[in-house]
Design a protein around this motif. Structure first.
Motif, PDB file in Angstrom:
ATOM      1  N   TYR A 129       0.722  -1.202   0.018  1.00 26.92           N
ATOM      2  CA  TYR A 129      -0.127  -0.032  -0.002  1.00 26.92           C
ATOM      3  C   TYR A 129       0.721   1.289  -0.078  1.00 26.92           C
ATOM      4  O   TYR A 129       0.743   2.285  -0.649  1.00 26.92           O
ATOM      5  CB  TYR A 129      -1.196  -0.007   1.394  1.00 26.92           C
ATOM      6  CG  TYR A 129      -2.156  -0.933   0.914  1.00 26.92           C
ATOM      7  CD1 TYR A 129      -2.121  -1.921   0.329  1.00 26.92           C
ATOM      8  CD2 TYR A 129      -3.092  -0.733   1.936  1.00 26.92           C
ATOM      9  CE1 TYR A 129      -3.236  -2.858   0.300  1.00 26.92           C
ATOM     10  CE2 TYR A 129      -4.242  -1.547   2.100  1.00 26.92           C
ATOM     11  CZ  TYR A 129      -4.225  -2.752   0.965  1.00 26.92           C
ATOM     12  OH  TYR A 129      -5.374  -3.449   0.977  1.00 26.92           O
ATOM     13  N   LYS A 130       1.946   1.161   0.911  1.00 25.36           N
ATOM     14  CA  LYS A 130       2.635   2.400   0.922  1.00 25.36           C
ATOM     15  C   LYS A 130       3.408   2.909  -0.509  1.00 25.36           C
ATOM     16  O   LYS A 130       3.378   3.904  -0.745  1.00 25.36           O
ATOM     17  CB  LYS A 130       3.891   2.294   1.896  1.00 25.36           C
ATOM     18  CG  LYS A 130       4.512   3.469   2.088  1.00 25.36           C
ATOM     19  CD  LYS A 130       5.607   3.289   3.384  1.00 25.36           C
ATOM     20  CE  LYS A 130       6.642   4.515   3.393  1.00 25.36           C
ATOM     21  NZ  LYS A 130       7.569   4.272   4.350  1.00 25.36           N
ATOM     22  N   GLY A 141      -4.146   6.729   3.217  1.00 26.78           N
ATOM     23  CA  GLY A 141      -5.601   6.802   3.620  1.00 26.78           C
ATOM     24  C   GLY A 141      -6.612   6.948   2.424  1.00 26.78           C
ATOM     25  O   GLY A 141      -7.432   5.981   2.177  1.00 26.78           O
ATOM     26  N   THR A 142      -6.022   7.588   1.600  1.00 26.65           N
ATOM     27  CA  THR A 142      -6.816   7.639   0.155  1.00 26.65           C
ATOM     28  C   THR A 142      -6.732   6.461  -0.688  1.00 26.65           C
ATOM     29  O   THR A 142      -7.512   6.008  -1.284  1.00 26.65           O
ATOM     30  CB  THR A 142      -6.406   8.947  -0.482  1.00 26.65           C
ATOM     31  OG1 THR A 142      -6.406   9.959   0.195  1.00 26.65           O
ATOM     32  CG2 THR A 142      -6.990   9.264  -1.855  1.00 26.65           C
ATOM     33  N   THR A 144      -6.156   3.460   0.647  1.00 23.88           N
ATOM     34  CA  THR A 144      -6.943   2.299   1.023  1.00 23.88           C
ATOM     35  C   THR A 144      -8.552   2.573   0.648  1.00 23.88           C
ATOM     36  O   THR A 144      -9.137   1.609   0.488  1.00 23.88           O
ATOM     37  CB  THR A 144      -6.710   2.165   2.672  1.00 23.88           C
ATOM     38  OG1 THR A 144      -6.953   3.517   3.049  1.00 23.88           O
ATOM     39  CG2 THR A 144      -5.252   1.662   2.641  1.00 23.88           C
ATOM     40  N   SER A 145      -9.108   3.918   0.816  1.00 26.14           N
ATOM     41  CA  SER A 145     -10.507   3.994   0.759  1.00 26.14           C
ATOM     42  C   SER A 145     -10.586   3.959  -0.866  1.00 26.14           C
ATOM     43  O   SER A 145     -11.768   3.171  -1.117  1.00 26.14           O
ATOM     44  CB  SER A 145     -10.812   5.440   1.068  1.00 26.14           C
ATOM     45  OG  SER A 145     -10.136   6.493   0.501  1.00 26.14           O
TER      46      SER A 145
END
Length: 166
Positions: A129-130, A141-142, A144-145
């Protein structure tokens, strides 16, 4: 790192770059063109790459930006044509798997560019993700959403396709 070493590293990334391009473009010729543009930009700007950072993330970012440029420049968009090779195995055991793959490709192609890129980087290429957030230049956060919304949209599209087939 020498220019020759960077060239070799970029060449080693070609399979991953092609997979990423095909994940966001879905037209073999357009994907190949996108890879070529990204490699040309990467080689031409190799002095801008900072040693100690991930070359693959840098190249994915170049490709993402090249695709955004291409989308902005197109007058007509969202035309999906099945590649000629899609009809090669009609009538054999491979056909059902091919149909499923094409249904998934069609569903993914109906997602927004943002959702397609997140799916391509995280689910197809397997970036953490990073790193995917860094490639897309968005907060974690953007990312993941977007991934949650992209998965939900993809699941809905696939279930809608399954209902229309039955």
């Amino acid at each position: 790192m020498t220019a020759n070493a960077i060239n070799n590293e970029i060449a080693a990334l070609l399979p991953r770059l092609r997979r990423f391009a095909r994940s966001i473009v879905y037209n073999r010729d357009d994907a190949d063109d996108l890879v070529q543009i990204a490699v040309e930009r990467g080689l031409g700007r190799s002095a801008q790459w900072e040693p100690g950072t991930r070359l693959d993330s840098w190249m994915f970012r170049i490709m993402k930006n090249a695709w955004i440029d291409e989308v902005r420049s197109r007058i007509r968009r969202d035309a999906l044509f099945a590649p000629e090779e899609a009809g090669e195995h009609v009538g054999d055991g491979f056909a059902e798997a091919q149909q499923q793959r094409m249904a998934i490709e069609k569903a993914v192609s109906m997602l927004s560019d943002e959702h397609r890129m997140v799916i391509a980087l995280v689910l197809v290429d397997g970036l953490p993700y990073k790193e995917a957030a860094e490639v897309l230049e968005i907060p974690m956060g953007t990312l993941t959403s977007r991934l949650v919304r992209a998965r939900a949209a993809l699941q809905e599209l696939l279930s809608d396709q399954a209902r229309t087939v039955k």
